[in-house]
Design an enzyme around this catalytic site. Sequence first.
Site, PDB file in Angstrom:
ATOM      1  CG  HIS A 139      -4.183   2.840  -0.549  1.00  0.00           C
ATOM      2  ND1 HIS A 139      -5.161   2.101   0.078  1.00  0.00           N
ATOM      3  CD2 HIS A 139      -3.381   3.315   0.454  1.00  0.00           C
ATOM      4  CE1 HIS A 139      -4.955   2.110   1.381  1.00  0.00           C
ATOM      5  NE2 HIS A 139      -3.893   2.860   1.642  1.00  0.00           N
ATOM      6  CG  HIS A 151      -4.082   7.251   3.057  1.00  0.00           C
ATOM      7  ND1 HIS A 151      -4.327   7.225   4.420  1.00  0.00           N
ATOM      8  CD2 HIS A 151      -3.766   5.982   2.730  1.00  0.00           C
ATOM      9  CE1 HIS A 151      -4.150   5.999   4.884  1.00  0.00           C
ATOM     10  NE2 HIS A 151      -3.822   5.218   3.877  1.00  0.00           N
ATOM     11  CG  HIS A 209       1.989   0.204   4.549  1.00  0.00           C
ATOM     12  ND1 HIS A 209       1.618  -0.762   5.469  1.00  0.00           N
ATOM     13  CD2 HIS A 209       0.870   0.933   4.283  1.00  0.00           C
ATOM     14  CE1 HIS A 209       0.331  -0.632   5.746  1.00  0.00           C
ATOM     15  NE2 HIS A 209      -0.150   0.388   5.038  1.00  0.00           N
ATOM     16  CG  ASP A 258      -2.106  -0.839   1.143  1.00  0.00           C
ATOM     17  OD1 ASP A 258      -2.163  -1.665   0.219  1.00  0.00           O
ATOM     18  OD2 ASP A 258      -2.996  -0.714   2.000  1.00  0.00           O
TER      19      ASP A 258
END
Length: 262
Positions: free
Chosen positions: A125, A129, A219, A74
């Site tokens: 994604h 965010h 991540h 991510d």
Amino acid sequence: MLSLTRKMTKSGTRLRALATFAAAASLTLALSGCTKLETESPSSVRNAADTQARPASLGTVDCAHTKCIALTFDAGPSENSARLLDILKEKQVPATFFLLGKRHIDTYPELVRRMADEGHEVASHTWTHRILTDAKPEEIREELERPNKEIERLTGKRPTLMRPPQGRTDDTVHDICRELGLAEVLWSVTAKDYKTNDSDLITERVLDQSSRDGIILLHDIYDGTVPAVPGIIDALKKRGYVFVTVPQLMAPGKAEPGKVYR
């Protein structure tokens, strides 16, 4: 009097237990972003698919008969992504990347192209965010459409998967994803690498939680994560796992827009 005191103590204990349960339930609901989050597993998607389509749809891996697992990352691309792609290429492991737009896709477009060119699944994604369950419908659409358009411009392929920030989603998000042709993908394994740069601890957490058809969340923006990846791959390969992308994990079935998978 003693009996009354005992009753009051027991009653207080029950109330505290109920309060604790309620708090935990509230936290669970807050994390999911909805009162009831229904998800489907990769195996259920495979099992529901037409078995006659199986040989033509899978390429070299059939996860119905192979111990598969999906590695996902991510919030990239970042300055660490080139090294990560080198590792994945060396280990011959495909991954699924859920990319952020602002300061990521727009900063490292060449890495987005490389991800697609090297056979990885490129997904969204969101653009900034933003927590989608806190946004208005038109804001949700903007968060999802912008990265889709940029990814399609860079790779020639429009994403069909997205991962909501913090895994927070609800019926409004589902409906908009359905309109945009996006399925939501959560995870079954997390190293919580946003809380530590200890690569050994990240590796340990992933290995402890991994199982067949698992979806691993990492991540590559954090300093401890990419150094942990070679050890994670080697250890899971020794356990008999084959790494696939999220779509490969579900093949010959396909993720359905508006639904949530983990």
